[in-house]
Design a protein around this motif. Structure first.
Motif, PDB file in Angstrom:
ATOM      1  N   LEU A 260       0.825  -1.214   0.000  1.00 37.94           N
ATOM      2  CA  LEU A 260       0.000   0.000   0.000  1.00 37.94           C
ATOM      3  C   LEU A 260       0.859   1.264   0.000  1.00 37.94           C
TER       4      LEU A 260
ATOM      5  N   ASP B 172       5.423   6.263   4.497  1.00 36.40           N
ATOM      6  CA  ASP B 172       4.431   7.338   4.665  1.00 36.40           C
ATOM      7  C   ASP B 172       4.807   8.229   5.839  1.00 36.40           C
TER       8      ASP B 172
ATOM      9  N   GLY C  83      -8.286   2.799   3.182  1.00 34.96           N
ATOM     10  CA  GLY C  83      -7.397   2.740   2.030  1.00 34.96           C
ATOM     11  C   GLY C  83      -8.000   2.179   0.752  1.00 34.96           C
TER      12      GLY C  83
ATOM     13  N   ARG D  93      -6.306   3.426  -2.359  1.00 36.38           N
ATOM     14  CA  ARG D  93      -4.994   2.797  -2.606  1.00 36.38           C
ATOM     15  C   ARG D  93      -5.173   1.406  -3.193  1.00 36.38           C
ATOM     16  N   ARG D  94      -6.118   0.641  -2.628  1.00 34.42           N
ATOM     17  CA  ARG D  94      -6.330  -0.730  -3.129  1.00 34.42           C
ATOM     18  C   ARG D  94      -6.857  -0.714  -4.562  1.00 34.42           C
TER      19      ARG D  94
ATOM     20  N   ARG E 218      -6.171   1.569  -6.799  1.00 35.95           N
ATOM     21  CA  ARG E 218      -5.024   1.914  -7.652  1.00 35.95           C
ATOM     22  C   ARG E 218      -4.137   0.693  -7.874  1.00 35.95           C
TER      23      ARG E 218
ATOM     24  N   ALA F 264       0.865   0.252  -4.348  1.00 36.04           N
ATOM     25  CA  ALA F 264       0.035   1.417  -4.685  1.00 36.04           C
ATOM     26  C   ALA F 264       0.899   2.653  -4.893  1.00 36.04           C
ATOM     27  N   ALA F 265       2.169   2.575  -4.460  1.00 36.47           N
ATOM     28  CA  ALA F 265       3.074   3.706  -4.672  1.00 36.47           C
ATOM     29  C   ALA F 265       3.655   3.721  -6.087  1.00 36.47           C
TER      30      ALA F 265
END
Ligand SMILES: *Cc1c(COP(=O)(O)O)cnc(C)c1O
Length: 392
Positions: free
Chosen positions: A50, A55, A293, A296-297, A299, A371-372
């Motif tokens: 994620l 972060d 999130g 994020r998931r 993406r 996700a990054a």
């Protein structure tokens, strides 16, 4: 030849067989962008699915935790090394996983190899998927129970082994998401077999926690387990806090009395110093980010789709996987290393995974997505691999 000569010869043999491993020292915090010896690479290596490990909100929570709680726990949890923030984290994890209670360990490896020998001992039987993680295999060896390893995901073989066993205690154990293949175990079917044959079911969701299921609650939640299963106590789950959660540690969750028993008996819990309490503060922040999130998931899911669609070359095959673990099977060790080296030359870092981590002849590039990553990152990777098809 003395012992040291024999060790030197064995190291030489690792070189000869392309099995020697090296570490690379990254000059940057965890993210797809790494810097090694001053050179930038785009990496597809981490389990930071994620993108939480780097972060700033988690770094801040960790710093705040350190200011509030200091650096170390000072003793094992059962002596004096347990803190209210860790109690809060266990409550939060239990609620998040939908179980009565959770127990946090310093590492997933310690959780797995510690609890298997509590659930089974000499004279008992363990039924393990052949591709289970090393920590589960070591737990099996430590338990002295009879080990039955069934072919990967082969429920019919598992059922035959269970039916033939007269062991007083039986334990079925499986990864939820297999770490080197990325596929997902048939969890409902495993639970049904556990109920039918009066067995424990231990599921290691190291790679599903945070990624799969509603709000990232994991592979079991995705499968609706334990739901209202009458015998939900049979199901013991492990989730790691070092992968999607981006920090460190792991938790075991299950029925209240089962977790109490594990706390009383697990040697890797009892005889080790408690985790630094500041980690619990960072993890409370992390669970919040996982829970909210969905974006994020989403993406991450789009990036997985882009990768599987974009690898047009025919020489190597991706294993069927819907998770961020996307293994490209190459075959022999030397070719896998050559492919990884060619990509490295183009500034792309994808790890070549060789035996004994994977079965002989199935050396692979283990592409792991986060996700990054961006869609451009995926394009760079697929184009480079597609170009390599005709090389070497
Ligand atoms: C990484 C991993 C573990 C170990 O977890 P750590 O917290 O890294 O010790 C256990 N099981 C599986 C399937 C894993 O991939």
């Amino acid at each position: 030849m003395n012992q040291l000569d024999r060790m030197r010869a064995a190291l030489d043999a690792l070189d000869r067989d392309h099995l020697r491993r090296i570490r690379r020292d990254n000059e940057q915090p965890c993210s797809p962008h790494v810097l090694i010896d001053g050179k930038a690479y785009l990496a597809f290596c981490s389990n930071d699915y994620l993108g939480l490990a780097g972060d700033p909100r988690l770094a801040e929570a960790l710093a705040e935790g350190a200011r509030r709680w200091g650096a170390g726990a000072g003793a094992s949890h059962l002596v004096s090394g347990h803190y209210t923030v860790q109690h809060d984290l266990e409550r939060r994890l239990a609620a998040f996983a939908g179980r009565e209670r959770a127990l946090v360990f310093p590492a997933g490896f310690m959780a797995n190899c510690g609890i298997v020998p509590v659930l089974t001992g000499r004279g008992d039987a363990i039924f393990a998927d052949r591709l289970n993680h090393a920590s589960l295999i070591d737990g099996m060896l430590l338990s002295n129970a009879k080990a039955h390893r069934y072919p990967h995901l082969d429920l019919a073989a598992l059922e035959r082994m269970l039916a033939a066993s007269e062991a007083p205690a039986k334990l079925i154990v499986s990864d939820a998401v297999f770490s080197m293949d990325g596929d997902v175990a048939p969890l409902r079917e495993l639970m049904a077999l556990a109920e039918r044959f009066d067995a424990w079911l231990l599921i290691d969701d190291a790679h599903g926690f945070g990624v799969l299921g509603p709000q990232g609650r994991g592979a079991l939640a995705e499968a609706g387990l334990p739901g209202d299963a009458a015998e939900s106590w049979r199901l013991i789950q492990v989730g790691t806090l070092s992968k999607a959660a981006g920090v460190a540690g792991a938790f075991v969750a299950g029925a209240d009395e089962v977790v109490e028993w594990l706390m009383q008996k697990t040697r890797t819990y009892i005889f080790t110093t408690g985790s630094p309490p500041a980690l619990a503060q960072a993890l409370l922040a992390s669970i919040g980010l996982i829970e909210e999130g969905d974006e994020r998931r989403a993406r991450l899911a789009a990036l997985i789709g882009q990768l599987t669609a974009g690898l047009a070359q025919k020489r190597w095959k991706l294993l069927p996987s819907r998770t961020p673990i996307q293994p490209l099977i190459v075959g022999d060790n030397a070719t896998a290393l050559a492919l990884a080296a060619a990509l490295m030359n183009e500034g792309l870092w994808v790890p070549a995974i060789r035996p004994p981590t994977v079965p002989p002849g199935s050396a692979r590039l283990r592409i792991s997505l986060s996700a990054a990553h961006t869609p451009d990152d995926i394009d760079r990777l697929t184009e480079a691999i597609n170009r390599q098809e005709s090389c070497s």
